[in-house]
Design an enzyme around this catalytic site. Structure first.
Site, mmCIF file in Angstrom:
data_model
loop_
_atom_site.group_PDB
_atom_site.id
_atom_site.type_symbol
_atom_site.label_atom_id
_atom_site.label_comp_id
_atom_site.label_asym_id
_atom_site.label_seq_id
_atom_site.Cartn_x
_atom_site.Cartn_y
_atom_site.Cartn_z
ATOM 1 N N ILE A 164 56.226 26.447 -14.730
ATOM 2 C CA ILE A 164 56.195 24.991 -14.562
ATOM 3 C C ILE A 164 57.391 24.697 -13.662
ATOM 4 O O ILE A 164 58.490 25.214 -13.879
ATOM 5 C CB ILE A 164 56.278 24.257 -15.929
ATOM 6 C CG1 ILE A 164 56.263 22.737 -15.759
ATOM 7 C CG2 ILE A 164 57.482 24.672 -16.746
ATOM 8 C CD1 ILE A 164 56.131 21.961 -17.094
ATOM 9 N N SER A 165 57.179 23.908 -12.608
ATOM 10 C CA SER A 165 58.248 23.685 -11.628
ATOM 11 C C SER A 165 59.417 22.941 -12.260
ATOM 12 O O SER A 165 59.268 22.190 -13.232
ATOM 13 C CB SER A 165 57.727 22.882 -10.440
ATOM 14 O OG SER A 165 56.659 23.553 -9.810
ATOM 15 N N GLN A 166 60.593 23.131 -11.641
ATOM 16 C CA GLN A 166 61.812 22.429 -12.058
ATOM 17 C C GLN A 166 61.584 20.911 -11.937
ATOM 18 O O GLN A 166 60.990 20.460 -10.950
ATOM 19 C CB GLN A 166 62.913 22.872 -11.097
ATOM 20 C CG GLN A 166 64.250 22.276 -11.346
ATOM 21 C CD GLN A 166 65.275 22.760 -10.328
ATOM 22 O OE1 GLN A 166 65.007 23.657 -9.531
ATOM 23 N NE2 GLN A 166 66.444 22.157 -10.360
ATOM 24 N N ARG A 173 57.148 16.118 -21.194
ATOM 25 C CA ARG A 173 57.144 17.470 -20.591
ATOM 26 C C ARG A 173 57.117 18.567 -21.655
ATOM 27 O O ARG A 173 56.569 19.639 -21.425
ATOM 28 C CB ARG A 173 58.376 17.619 -19.672
ATOM 29 C CG ARG A 173 58.371 18.891 -18.814
ATOM 30 C CD ARG A 173 59.484 18.842 -17.768
ATOM 31 N NE ARG A 173 59.417 19.931 -16.805
ATOM 32 C CZ ARG A 173 60.138 21.051 -16.886
ATOM 33 N NH1 ARG A 173 60.982 21.213 -17.882
ATOM 34 N NH2 ARG A 173 60.014 21.991 -15.975
#
Ligand code: SAM
Length: 220
Positions: free
Chosen positions: A68-70, A42
């Site tokens: 960027i999503s959790q 990530r």
């Protein structure tokens, strides 16, 4: 040489294992999803100045007013999507390309569409460098990708006011869409399964918070 070989260190892998442990404790039990999160680096989807934030369970800015999503949200949506190897999946909202890479890591054939030119350009360059073979398109996710339909699954990664009919039309019979639907304040994670008679089986899976799915890119 592949940039992955330089930049994905023992330390990063350790941080991913910790993140996965945290996700387990929060209730994510799908081993295929957790394995993909252990595998996909990530931190390589972040600008280099922000690497220390990459393995926190938080959304993070990626430019163009987007995030960027959790990790928990990525894991939850992916778990709902119930990805099978070889399935054809459309993602609306490429953003950093992380979610698309998770799906590719799980063996899906991924098509992803993004309306922000700068994010599209960045993801289109980065993903092949990391060996994730995702087909990335610049365009309006409300319209989906009719030329490549039908899809086994569709995942929308921005808060939508409703499930767009054009996307429903691009689902195979038996196919499923995971979409956070806006209720004015936050979004309800929703799954829609297209049944044999064309009816939709709709289920709700709790509240989340996303950046909004925006209208036609030509308008802003
Ligand atoms: N899936 C992304 C990731 O892994 O980094 C995070 C997605 S971010 C929460 C939402 C994304 O949806 C943003 O990149 C935004 O530009 C994009 N978006 C918003 N409206 C859109 C639309 N109509 N069509 C395509 N993408 C859209």
């Amino acid at each position: 040489m592949n940039p992955l070989e330089y930049n994905d260190t023992f330390k990063h892998r350790g941080m991913r294992k910790k993140l996965v442990q945290h996700l387990r404790e929060k209730g994510i039990q799908d081993e295929k999803v957790l394995q993909a999160i252990v595998s996909v680096p990530r931190h390589l989807f972040f600008d280099s100045g922000f690497l220390e934030f990459a393995y926190e369970d938080k959304a993070f800015p990626i430019g163009a007013g987007q995030t960027i999503s959790q990790p928990y949200t990525v894991a939850f949506q992916t778990m709902l999507l119930d990805v099978g190897r070889g399935e054809k999946i459309l993602e609306v909202g490429t953003g950093s390309g992380y979610q698309a890479s998770i799906l590719a890591q799980m063996g899906a054939k991924v098509f992803s569409i993004e309306r922000q030119r700068s994010l599209y350009n960045k993801a289109k360059k980065l993903l092949p460098q990391l060996n994730y073979m995702v087909k990335i398109f610049y365009g309006d996710g409300y319209a989906g990708l009719p030329a490549f339909a039908p899809f086994d699954k569709i995942i929308v990664t921005a808060g939508a006011p409703y499930a767009p009919q054009q996307l429903i039309d691009q689902l195979k019979t038996g196919g499923m869409m995971v979409i956070p639907i806006d209720d004015g304040n936050d979004q309800t994670m929703t799954t829609l399964r297209k049944l044999d008679d064309g009816a939709l089986e709709i289920k709700e899976h709790g509240k989340f918070r996303f950046v909004p799915l925006l209208g036609d890119k030509a308008n802003d």
